[in-house]
Design an enzyme around this catalytic site. Sequence first.
Site, PDB file in Angstrom:
ATOM      1  CD  GLU A  78      67.446   8.126 -65.937  1.00 39.67           C
ATOM      2  OE1 GLU A  78      67.830   9.296 -65.817  1.00 39.67           O
ATOM      3  OE2 GLU A  78      68.055   7.258 -66.608  1.00 39.67           O
ATOM      4  NE  ARG A 132      69.490  11.341 -65.050  1.00 35.89           N
ATOM      5  CZ  ARG A 132      69.769  11.986 -66.174  1.00 35.89           C
ATOM      6  NH1 ARG A 132      69.763  13.312 -66.194  1.00 35.89           N
ATOM      7  NH2 ARG A 132      70.040  11.326 -67.277  1.00 35.89           N
ATOM      8  CB  THR A 176      67.880  14.592 -68.715  1.00 34.16           C
ATOM      9  OG1 THR A 176      69.261  14.691 -68.352  1.00 34.16           O
ATOM     10  CG2 THR A 176      67.733  14.566 -70.227  1.00 34.16           C
ATOM     11  CD  GLU A 194      76.760  12.055 -75.618  1.00 36.34           C
ATOM     12  OE1 GLU A 194      75.847  12.426 -74.858  1.00 36.34           O
ATOM     13  OE2 GLU A 194      77.952  11.980 -75.258  1.00 36.34           O
ATOM     14  CB  THR A 258      76.719  18.232 -70.822  1.00 38.11           C
ATOM     15  OG1 THR A 258      76.987  16.847 -71.035  1.00 38.11           O
ATOM     16  CG2 THR A 258      76.692  18.957 -72.177  1.00 38.11           C
ATOM     17  CG  ASN A 278      81.058  12.832 -73.041  1.00 35.69           C
ATOM     18  OD1 ASN A 278      80.049  12.897 -72.359  1.00 35.69           O
ATOM     19  ND2 ASN A 278      81.030  12.953 -74.364  1.00 35.69           N
ATOM     20  CG  ASP A 320      80.482   8.627 -73.469  1.00 41.13           C
ATOM     21  OD1 ASP A 320      80.446   9.826 -73.151  1.00 41.13           O
ATOM     22  OD2 ASP A 320      79.483   7.888 -73.383  1.00 41.13           O
TER      23      ASP A 320
HETATM   24  O1  PQQ Z   1      76.579  14.164 -72.617  1.00 41.02           O
HETATM   25  C1  PQQ Z   1      75.443  14.444 -72.264  1.00 41.02           C
HETATM   26  O2  PQQ Z   1      74.959  15.585 -72.284  1.00 41.02           O
HETATM   27  C2  PQQ Z   1      74.632  13.329 -71.752  1.00 41.02           C
HETATM   28  C3  PQQ Z   1      73.309  13.496 -71.345  1.00 41.02           C
HETATM   29  C4  PQQ Z   1      72.626  12.421 -70.805  1.00 41.02           C
HETATM   30  C5  PQQ Z   1      71.241  12.734 -70.359  1.00 41.02           C
HETATM   31  O3  PQQ Z   1      70.946  13.939 -70.258  1.00 41.02           O
HETATM   32  O4  PQQ Z   1      70.414  11.866 -70.103  1.00 41.02           O
HETATM   33  C6  PQQ Z   1      73.292  11.174 -70.707  1.00 41.02           C
HETATM   34  C7  PQQ Z   1      74.621  11.121 -71.145  1.00 41.02           C
HETATM   35  N1  PQQ Z   1      75.257  12.166 -71.651  1.00 41.02           N
HETATM   36  C8  PQQ Z   1      75.405   9.932 -71.016  1.00 41.02           C
HETATM   37  O5  PQQ Z   1      76.588   9.918 -71.380  1.00 41.02           O
HETATM   38  C9  PQQ Z   1      74.830   8.789 -70.442  1.00 41.02           C
HETATM   39  O6  PQQ Z   1      75.511   7.771 -70.250  1.00 41.02           O
HETATM   40  C10 PQQ Z   1      73.498   8.839 -70.059  1.00 41.02           C
HETATM   41  C11 PQQ Z   1      72.702   7.861 -69.494  1.00 41.02           C
HETATM   42  C12 PQQ Z   1      71.512   8.439 -69.318  1.00 41.02           C
HETATM   43  C13 PQQ Z   1      70.331   7.809 -68.744  1.00 41.02           C
HETATM   44  O7  PQQ Z   1      69.446   8.570 -68.344  1.00 41.02           O
HETATM   45  O8  PQQ Z   1      70.275   6.573 -68.670  1.00 41.02           O
HETATM   46  N2  PQQ Z   1      71.531   9.717 -69.730  1.00 41.02           N
HETATM   47  C14 PQQ Z   1      72.746   9.996 -70.184  1.00 41.02           C
END
Ligand code: PQQ
Lengths: 601, 601
Positions: A78, A132, A176, A194, A258, A278, A320
């Site tokens: 990403e 990212r 991330t 999560e 978060t 969420n 979510d």
């Molecule tokens: O709740 C969180 O802390 C958290 C972290 C991340 C993440 O750090 O990549 C994602 C998600 N949620 C999430 O809900 C989500 O849809 C998601 C997609 C992605 C991705 O990189 O494709 N990360 C995340």
Amino acid sequence: MKKTLAMAGMTAVMALCAGAASANEELAGLMKDPKNWVAQAGDFANTRYSELSQITKDNVKDLKVAWTFSTGVLRGHEGGPLVLGDVMYVHTPFPNIVYALDLNDNGSIIWKYEPKQDPNVIPVMCCDTVNRGVAYGDGKIILHQADTTVVALDAKTGAVVWSVKNGDPSIGETGTSAPHVFGDKVIIGISGGEFGVRGSVTAYNLKDGSRAWRGYSMGPDADTLMDGEKTMSLGKPVGKDSGTATWEGEQWKIGGGTTWGWYSYDPELNLVYYGSGNPSTWNPSQRPGDNKWSMTIWARDLNTGMAKWVYQMTPHDEWDFDGINEMILTDQDVDGKPRKLLSHFDRNGFAYTLDRESGELLVAQKYDPAVNWSTGVDMDKNSPTYGRPAVVAQYSTHQNGEDVNTTGVCPAALGTKDQQPAAYSPKTKLFYVPTNHVCMDYEPFRVSYTAGQPYVGATLSMYPAPNSHGGMGNFIAWDGVTGKIVWSVPEQFSVWSGALATAGDVVFYGTLEGYLKAVDPSDGKELYKFKTPSGIIGNVTTYEHAGKQYIAILSGVGGWAGIGLAAGLTDPNAGLGAVGGYAALSKYTALGGQLTVFSLP
Amino acid sequence: MKKTLAMAGMTAVMALCAGAASANEELAGLMKDPKNWVAQAGDFANTRYSELSQITKDNVKDLKVAWTFSTGVLRGHEGGPLVLGDVMYVHTPFPNIVYALDLNDNGSIIWKYEPKQDPNVIPVMCCDTVNRGVAYGDGKIILHQADTTVVALDAKTGAVVWSVKNGDPSIGETGTSAPHVFGDKVIIGISGGEFGVRGSVTAYNLKDGSRAWRGYSMGPDADTLMDGEKTMSLGKPVGKDSGTATWEGEQWKIGGGTTWGWYSYDPELNLVYYGSGNPSTWNPSQRPGDNKWSMTIWARDLNTGMAKWVYQMTPHDEWDFDGINEMILTDQDVDGKPRKLLSHFDRNGFAYTLDRESGELLVAQKYDPAVNWSTGVDMDKNSPTYGRPAVVAQYSTHQNGEDVNTTGVCPAALGTKDQQPAAYSPKTKLFYVPTNHVCMDYEPFRVSYTAGQPYVGATLSMYPAPNSHGGMGNFIAWDGVTGKIVWSVPEQFSVWSGALATAGDVVFYGTLEGYLKAVDPSDGKELYKFKTPSGIIGNVTTYEHAGKQYIAILSGVGGWAGIGLAAGLTDPNAGLGAVGGYAALSKYTALGGQLTVFSLP
Ligand SMILES: O=C(O)c1cc(C(=O)O)c2c(n1)C(=O)C(=O)c1cc(C(=O)O)[nH]c1-2
Ligand SMILES: O=C(O)c1cc(C(=O)O)c2c(n1)C(=O)C(=O)c1cc(C(=O)O)[nH]c1-2
């Protein structure tokens, strides 16, 4: 041309030597030169718009690959590279390598930084081992590692200038999101919704990595950095300890919210904007109440972290619909009057436009007609449900209850849009939005909390929006003032890549199959496409070097949508429900990790 | 054009259905159509020459990347894709995935085969986890896995037709070489010379995988498939049990002479040609004698495996000048008479031309002036040392003895050329040879044999040939009849990629930094270069599809030269001495695994 270029190079070099005193102006100055791409979104406002115009809608069909670079890492790539004068900075997913590449020498490697990280962080990353991207400021490249270490590297040598630990992977806290340099601060979010992590945003001093402030998404006012009287929500003060009042017992301590998305900054207002995620767990029956301030748009003062205003989009989330998507700051006329706007395309399927100074809600409209969980957002300022979405009972996973499979909810948990950032062109005054067109079945179940263990509490399956074009995505143009889709291009898969709009009247995005696509901003007509080595979930960037405009994109399929490929999962319900929906992706692409750079011949 | 193409497609499909009865003709027929690339070398003769001429030396500068494909695997990518009608077959290093890609649908994946292999094979692979590609015959794609399993896959579906185990990784036997389909047989070599493996070549029946014959490199005649009276060497019968007579005791049982190179086939003579590797161990004092038939050019009957003739190039090797490099079969005039020739560029720095029918030695000349370990090969038929290289005492690691560091030997152990195959153009009657320009220090030491453990017995370091252009490689044109370098282009690193010559008067090769280069066959002038994602150790191929000629190349740095990057080694003496010499490679490229396909706009 040559001369301006040499001068641009010099500006960059001088800036590198400028020192922290003027970090703010330095970065703002570098951003003004469209030859650079010096922040993940290109600017503080998150527009992903470039003034470069050598590549136009007429000649973009002639684009060719100029050079390529393999990152040496597989799984989801990403973010995108930064470009500063003659140097490009490329990052990777875990193990989070950073390369400085010499644009004067065919991308040869000036330095490489590879942190040593405990791989035990991988199983607590919810949605692939993504990262990212890096940030730049004050001569430093800032990296936010998976294990939450934030490290500042000397941009010239790659030497570590400072390093600080933002969280603790043993309780599910991971990194991330991209760091964001605003003023003399580095803004760092946290992942782990999560895993019952309580979200927070932390500002570190760019100079030495010392902590300036931390604001939690929930908790007492001292934690959330709110003032019951002065922090506003839709024109009203939030009241004392609003971050605990809408929670049962101490659930807020493991309440999620978060902060792993993109951040924006308005230097004049000195406000930082972002969304919180969420509430935790995904089983809504375990957390009655509005669960404030999950699912919220935040405006915080950069210096103090104090929340000026908040707006909760999805009170008491049942799907979510993580609210972290980016806030795009634009200045547009509304009803003939110039307004400082903030636009946001939420996972919940509504696109919001607010006044970014006051937090006033101006527009809240569906940006995918498939959205069905809500009939709309109450826009009546006098209504007791002002600003709240009206939930359709059939799709309320809370009302349907635990161990009941609520079917046909649109959008799916990954929303009408997830992390993939949209772009905005001031020329067309339109947003270009990569979207998902996916629905789901959602069955909540009771779950108990154990630190560092998944705390999800729902079984999901995902599929293309029914009775539509059969695909799982669209790339759309959106008018943020009228709240209307201007055009929509169907895609077979979700568009998980970030868009770019340019003054050359071209809009770019990538697809999960691996195509870089260029479309006409006025009607979405495809002008060019090229099959890169792997599926694209990176964000398109552009820069100019030695008189040529380049388009750069990271390939490397993964992220939540590509988790089946990235982590080798095949059970359709695995990967938090995404594996089944995107199974067909394996017909088009395999894992990778490459930068592809395009130019005109 | 369209019509011929459709017909070519049909021919391919018909061929796929033809059945084993005519496997021989089927493959030969497919090879004749230059639109296909149906064997790793393009043909049985190993010329790597294509009749396609759409891309010419005048327009090659306009080449652009048409599409790309990430293999999902990192580390060294050797070999290249096969093309058969509308389908391309791409393989990977360990875990040895095979993809069938649809050329009519932007390279989408028709099927993918991923064998389950015990990763414990990786530590017994001497020189990276490479695989030199798949073979085609009788509707099957043949894969030779790292763990020595040979598997035949249905070319249309990827389903396993048969599978057979060729060796045993627990005693260091591994598979890296490409299978070769000749007639109704599949020829399979074996790796493990650095683990005391006794080399052998095995022919399996293409139809069902049953074993037809196996010929060892050393041992009694029954093992080597030699006839003391009828098997000839330089015009003389080899005598009884020549494969044990020049060994002390039972050392021949762990004698090396592995067979991991490229194989050629002359259908008229029905002879299979290949080279056997270095004797084992690398410490020459532990194995007095000529160590026959290590380091040998072999001509075996395809049906029976019986050796018709042999020629040992480096008796009693003291430098690891492994003799496996390919034999290129050409028909050229020598002294005005047409001869069936075999040319071979050996690791030891000599290029040999022989009569491939009789095994007569015609030419043996250095193809890099840096070569210093020998003053030349004795060409006097009446001399007792006829055909033997004269060893310079200073560079004899045996004479200098154990635990003595012999310095300044040229070439280094990886030879003036290693696995990277050369090409031959019948238009210019020249060979185009990717070479190494590397010297070494070599210190043998006593080592004892334990099955499955490294059995090397020497410490090496490598560096660019001194007093030369400073680089570690050259790309040269060679006249095999006169034994002369026609031109030589210096390269910073060894050219570890295989060459391609075309009727369009272009010669292609790849570099370890990652460039695909096109040069003029007449003078080596660079016509085009492009930086692919990762260092190139794959072999350039070409094919035609839908009226367009394409050039295809696998990137993915590794192999012996790239082992430092591939395996993450940094001790200069690690990787059998290659790490130090190629350390600078990390400035130019990182690991990858990508196919890049080029065409004219
Ligand atoms: O709740 C969180 O802390 C958290 C972290 C991340 C993440 O750090 O990549 C994602 C998600 N949620 C999430 O809900 C989500 O849809 C998601 C997609 C992605 C991705 O990189 O494709 N990360 C995340
Ligand atoms: O003795 C053997 O069995 C053996 C095997 C291999 C191999 O299978 O890759 C190599 C070698 N030796 C070898 O000597 C060598 O230089 C070499 C280079 C490479 C490569 O792929 O780059 N493999 C091998």
